[in-house]
Write a protein that holds these residues in place. Structure first.
Motif, PDB file in Angstrom:
ATOM      1  N   ALA A  56      20.952  14.089 -56.305  1.00 39.82           N
ATOM      2  CA  ALA A  56      21.564  13.607 -57.546  1.00 39.82           C
ATOM      3  C   ALA A  56      21.016  14.350 -58.758  1.00 39.82           C
ATOM      4  N   ALA A  57      19.713  14.528 -58.794  1.00 40.78           N
ATOM      5  CA  ALA A  57      19.093  15.216 -59.930  1.00 40.78           C
ATOM      6  C   ALA A  57      19.475  16.699 -59.956  1.00 40.78           C
ATOM      7  N   ARG A  58      19.448  17.343 -58.807  1.00 47.22           N
ATOM      8  CA  ARG A  58      19.734  18.780 -58.737  1.00 47.22           C
ATOM      9  C   ARG A  58      21.174  19.098 -59.119  1.00 47.22           C
ATOM     10  N   HIS A  59      22.096  18.241 -58.690  1.00 46.52           N
ATOM     11  CA  HIS A  59      23.515  18.516 -58.903  1.00 46.52           C
ATOM     12  C   HIS A  59      24.131  17.695 -60.038  1.00 46.52           C
ATOM     13  N   HIS A  60      23.293  16.911 -60.716  1.00 49.15           N
ATOM     14  CA  HIS A  60      23.751  16.103 -61.855  1.00 49.15           C
ATOM     15  C   HIS A  60      24.945  15.230 -61.463  1.00 49.15           C
ATOM     16  N   ILE A  61      24.770  14.504 -60.364  1.00 46.44           N
ATOM     17  CA  ILE A  61      25.813  13.593 -59.901  1.00 46.44           C
ATOM     18  C   ILE A  61      25.264  12.179 -59.858  1.00 46.44           C
ATOM     19  N   ASP A  62      26.170  11.230 -59.771  1.00 44.67           N
ATOM     20  CA  ASP A  62      25.816   9.819 -59.674  1.00 44.67           C
ATOM     21  C   ASP A  62      24.963   9.579 -58.435  1.00 44.67           C
ATOM     22  N   HIS A  63      23.931   8.765 -58.581  1.00 44.20           N
ATOM     23  CA  HIS A  63      23.016   8.505 -57.467  1.00 44.20           C
ATOM     24  C   HIS A  63      23.741   7.883 -56.272  1.00 44.20           C
ATOM     25  N   GLN A  64      24.691   6.982 -56.528  1.00 46.59           N
ATOM     26  CA  GLN A  64      25.416   6.355 -55.415  1.00 46.59           C
ATOM     27  C   GLN A  64      26.232   7.378 -54.639  1.00 46.59           C
ATOM     28  N   ARG A  65      26.824   8.326 -55.345  1.00 47.00           N
ATOM     29  CA  ARG A  65      27.571   9.382 -54.660  1.00 47.00           C
ATOM     30  C   ARG A  65      26.618  10.213 -53.803  1.00 47.00           C
ATOM     31  N   ALA A  66      25.460  10.548 -54.347  1.00 45.00           N
ATOM     32  CA  ALA A  66      24.477  11.325 -53.587  1.00 45.00           C
ATOM     33  C   ALA A  66      24.037  10.564 -52.345  1.00 45.00           C
ATOM     34  N   GLU A  67      23.832   9.249 -52.471  1.00 42.70           N
ATOM     35  CA  GLU A  67      23.449   8.435 -51.310  1.00 42.70           C
ATOM     36  C   GLU A  67      24.525   8.489 -50.230  1.00 42.70           C
ATOM     37  N   ARG A  68      25.797   8.372 -50.632  1.00 44.99           N
ATOM     38  CA  ARG A  68      26.899   8.432 -49.661  1.00 44.99           C
ATOM     39  C   ARG A  68      26.977   9.802 -49.000  1.00 44.99           C
ATOM     40  N   ASP A  69      26.813  10.854 -49.803  1.00 50.36           N
ATOM     41  CA  ASP A  69      26.890  12.213 -49.261  1.00 50.36           C
ATOM     42  C   ASP A  69      25.752  12.493 -48.278  1.00 50.36           C
ATOM     43  N   VAL A  70      24.547  12.091 -48.638  1.00 55.64           N
ATOM     44  CA  VAL A  70      23.394  12.300 -47.758  1.00 55.64           C
ATOM     45  C   VAL A  70      23.580  11.489 -46.477  1.00 55.64           C
ATOM     46  N   ALA A  71      24.019  10.246 -46.593  1.00 53.27           N
ATOM     47  CA  ALA A  71      24.264   9.418 -45.405  1.00 53.27           C
ATOM     48  C   ALA A  71      25.313  10.056 -44.508  1.00 53.27           C
ATOM     49  N   ALA A  72      26.347  10.656 -45.095  1.00 56.39           N
ATOM     50  CA  ALA A  72      27.396  11.307 -44.305  1.00 56.39           C
ATOM     51  C   ALA A  72      26.841  12.510 -43.552  1.00 56.39           C
ATOM     52  N   VAL A  73      25.998  13.305 -44.195  1.00 53.16           N
ATOM     53  CA  VAL A  73      25.384  14.459 -43.515  1.00 53.16           C
ATOM     54  C   VAL A  73      24.536  13.977 -42.348  1.00 53.16           C
ATOM     55  N   ILE A  74      23.725  12.964 -42.585  1.00 54.93           N
ATOM     56  CA  ILE A  74      22.849  12.436 -41.530  1.00 54.93           C
ATOM     57  C   ILE A  74      23.678  11.899 -40.364  1.00 54.93           C
ATOM     58  N   GLU A  75      24.728  11.154 -40.675  1.00 51.32           N
ATOM     59  CA  GLU A  75      25.598  10.601 -39.638  1.00 51.32           C
ATOM     60  C   GLU A  75      26.236  11.722 -38.811  1.00 51.32           C
ATOM     61  N   GLN A  76      26.710  12.754 -39.475  1.00 50.95           N
ATOM     62  CA  GLN A  76      27.354  13.858 -38.771  1.00 50.95           C
ATOM     63  C   GLN A  76      26.364  14.636 -37.909  1.00 50.95           C
ATOM     64  N   LEU A  77      25.143  14.810 -38.391  1.00 48.40           N
ATOM     65  CA  LEU A  77      24.119  15.487 -37.584  1.00 48.40           C
ATOM     66  C   LEU A  77      23.824  14.704 -36.311  1.00 48.40           C
ATOM     67  N   HIS A  78      23.740  13.381 -36.444  1.00 52.09           N
ATOM     68  CA  HIS A  78      23.498  12.536 -35.271  1.00 52.09           C
ATOM     69  C   HIS A  78      24.706  12.529 -34.335  1.00 52.09           C
ATOM     70  N   ALA A  79      25.907  12.400 -34.896  1.00 46.33           N
ATOM     71  CA  ALA A  79      27.116  12.336 -34.080  1.00 46.33           C
ATOM     72  C   ALA A  79      27.308  13.619 -33.269  1.00 46.33           C
ATOM     73  N   ALA A  80      26.928  14.767 -33.847  1.00 45.14           N
ATOM     74  CA  ALA A  80      27.056  16.036 -33.146  1.00 45.14           C
ATOM     75  C   ALA A  80      25.873  16.295 -32.216  1.00 45.14           C
ATOM     76  N   ARG A  81      24.933  15.360 -32.196  1.00 47.49           N
ATOM     77  CA  ARG A  81      23.724  15.459 -31.363  1.00 47.49           C
ATOM     78  C   ARG A  81      22.894  16.699 -31.681  1.00 47.49           C
ATOM     79  N   LEU A  82      22.848  16.996 -32.969  1.00 47.20           N
ATOM     80  CA  LEU A  82      22.028  18.123 -33.435  1.00 47.20           C
ATOM     81  C   LEU A  82      20.605  17.691 -33.734  1.00 47.20           C
ATOM     82  N   VAL A  83      20.459  16.412 -34.088  1.00 43.50           N
ATOM     83  CA  VAL A  83      19.131  15.861 -34.363  1.00 43.50           C
ATOM     84  C   VAL A  83      18.960  14.585 -33.557  1.00 43.50           C
ATOM     85  N   ILE A  84      17.710  14.243 -33.353  1.00 43.11           N
ATOM     86  CA  ILE A  84      17.375  12.985 -32.686  1.00 43.11           C
ATOM     87  C   ILE A  84      16.294  12.279 -33.488  1.00 43.11           C
ATOM     88  N   ALA A  85      16.309  10.966 -33.419  1.00 44.69           N
ATOM     89  CA  ALA A  85      15.333  10.167 -34.157  1.00 44.69           C
ATOM     90  C   ALA A  85      14.132   9.880 -33.287  1.00 44.69           C
TER      91      ALA A  85
END
Length: 85
Positions: A56-85
């Motif tokens: 949010a700070a780096r791209h000067h965007i709303d914090h809630q939007r940044a939270e949604r975007d980051v959550a989407a990246v994390i979800e996609q990484l897990h769904a593609a089985r690229l990362v494991i917890a």
């Protein structure tokens, strides 16, 4: 939550972001620069809220939007089985 790359996955940084290759399947994915940064921070042990705040700070965007975007990246990484917890 600790995240690590799946053992079959390798990454390479490019001018446009990060490429992930599953060496077992031959499939690859490309993340843009922001997605690559999210992945690096996850692998370094940072939590999603902290990553979202930095995005949010780096791209000067709303914090809630940044939270949604980051959550989407994390979800996609897990769904593609690229990362494991």
């Amino acid at each position: 939550m600790s995240v690590r790359l799946h053992p079959d996955v390798v990454t390479t940084d490019t001018d446009d972001g990060t490429v992930l290759l599953n060496e077992r399947t031959g499939r690859y994915w490309q993340l843009n620069a922001t997605g690559g940064q999210v992945l690096r921070q996850l692998l370094d042990g940072h939590a999603a809220p902290r990553i979202a705040a930095e995005v949010a700070a780096r791209h000067h965007i709303d914090h809630q939007r940044a939270e949604r975007d980051v959550a989407a990246v994390i979800e996609q990484l897990h769904a593609a089985r690229l990362v494991i917890a």
